[in-house]
Write an enzyme that holds these catalytic residues in place. Structure first.
Site, mmCIF file in Angstrom:
data_model
loop_
_atom_site.group_PDB
_atom_site.id
_atom_site.type_symbol
_atom_site.label_atom_id
_atom_site.label_comp_id
_atom_site.label_asym_id
_atom_site.label_seq_id
_atom_site.Cartn_x
_atom_site.Cartn_y
_atom_site.Cartn_z
ATOM 1 C CB CYS A 34 -0.929 -0.019 1.218
ATOM 2 S SG CYS A 34 -1.947 1.454 1.372
ATOM 3 C CB CYS A 85 -0.536 2.492 3.996
ATOM 4 S SG CYS A 85 -2.134 1.923 3.421
ATOM 5 C CG ASP A 86 3.261 1.168 4.463
ATOM 6 O OD1 ASP A 86 2.795 1.704 5.476
ATOM 7 O OD2 ASP A 86 3.115 -0.037 4.206
#
Ligand SMILES: Cc1cc2nc3c(=O)[nH]c(=O)nc-3n(C[C@H](O)[C@H](O)[C@H](O)COP(=O)(O)OP(=O)(O)OC[C@H]3O[C@@H](n4cnc5c(N)ncnc54)[C@H](O)[C@@H]3O)c2cc1C
Length: 322
Positions: free
Chosen positions: A137, A140-141
């Site tokens: 992701c 997300c990261d």
């Protein structure tokens, strides 16, 4: 004899969508039951740092956030049950669900929040690299790899979107694809080809995630040419596997409308599925955003839609009895 549990609302799944639906339903006096499934807390329990869930000025931990959501839901009147649903029948009312524990659930409304799982390549070294540089992701990261070399693996819309997104953080993004053309939409491909921060490595598969240092961290990917068999290394500190997601819809394929990509269909702008009284929220119905906060948002929508449905049913039943 199997135990029978009856409820006005059964929530299937204990990720951000499920707990948020339960918080709203419990506060509306519906005494919901949440069946937690085999992954209590959902996908966020598989990660560490979460930096984009609103309300926290410092980095928080995914498993901690999910514990807090559960505590909030149970504090306001949710019953949490550790069970996994094996069978569902939404053709009769109340809806009937069978748990792995042997318990039978009767529910006036059903909120499906069974999530989705990212697909991984399945390499042992990839498993080892999760949390040390391998991610599924970028939204997300990606932020954790600011100014670093990163790679994206895949050739569909998600892979191209992830590569483009990562150029917000990195000037050196390599897209690795096993074929010589992409499956992504033309408009996305045009943006990709025009972006000077992205290099495309065609006709290569990933053989190994390479870790080094103490503590161990990703330093590169060993890739193999599908044309020559030659193995080479792509240096990178972050590797984003973007080969698709599998929404957990197998229980419903015969009974609810599923879209072309395998996600539960909902009426646009609502959480209503193709069967009255059945609602869906979170990653199981959302192929675009797939974030904890959007899952929580649609969980709220599902509870509000279900509450309204129950009130209308009650009103209609009373009117018919008079
Ligand atoms: C490694 C990783 C890191 C991430 N980092 C972030 C981040 O930093 N920020 C962010 O916003 N998002 C992040 N995400 C995405 C985020 O976790 C998801 O978008 C979110 O968890 C989706 O929530 P959900 O409630 O829809 O489903 P999930 O979290 O997928 O939960 C699904 C639930 O359904 C249950 N279930 C499934 N089948 C059954 C069944 N038959 N019976 C009973 N229960 C069942 C499971 O046990 C589980 O509890 C990350 C995801 C991953 C994998």
């Amino acid at each position: 004899m199997s135990e029978i549990k009856s409820t006005k609302m059964l929530v299937l799944g204990s990720g951000p969508a499920g707990w948020t639906a339960a918080i709203y339903a419990a506060r509306a006096g519906l005494n919901p039951i949440v069946v937690e499934g085999i992954q209590p807390g959902g996908q966020l329990t598989t990660t560490t740092d979460v930096e984009n869930y609103p309300g926290f000025r410092d980095v928080i931990q995914g498993p901690w956030l999910m514990e807090e959501m559960k505590a909030q839901a149970t504090n306001v009147g949710t019953e949490a049950v550790w069970d996994h649903i094996m069978e569902v029948d939404v053709t009769k009312r109340p809806f009937v669900l069978k748990g792995d524990s042997g318990t039978i659930y009767h529910a006036d409304t059903l909120v499906i929040a069974t999530g989705a799982q990212a697909k991984w390549l399945g390499l042992p070294s990839e498993e080892h690299a999760k949390g040390k540089g391998a991610s599924a992701c970028a939204t997300c990261d990606g932020f954790f790899y600011r100014g670093k070399k990163v790679a994206v693996i895949g050739g569909g819309n998600t892979a191209v979107e992830e590569a483009l997104y990562l150029t917000n953080h990195s000037d050196d993004v390599t897209l690795i694809h096993r074929r010589d053309s992409l499956r992504a939409e033309k408009i996305l491909q045009d943006r990709l080809f025009a972006n000077e921060k992205i290099t495309i490595l065609w006709d290569h598969t990933v053989e190994e995630f390479v870790l080094d240092g103490d503590p161990q961290a990703l330093v590169g990917l060993d890739v193999k040419s599908t044309k020559t068999g030659e193995v080479s290394r792509v240096e990178c500190e972050g590797a984003f596997v973007a080969i698709g997601h599998a929404p957990a819809t197998e229980l419903f394929t015969e009974q609810l409308k599923i879209d072309g990509d395998g996600y539960l269909w909902v009426e646009p702008g609502t959480a209503r599925t193709s069967v009255e009284g059945v609602f869906a929220c979170g990653d199981v119905m959302d192929k675009h955003y797939r974030q904890a906060v959007t899952a929580a948002g649609t969980g709220c929508m599902a509870a509000l839609d279900a509450e309204k449905y129950l009130a209308e049913m009650e009103f209609a039943e009373k009117a018919a009895a008079e």
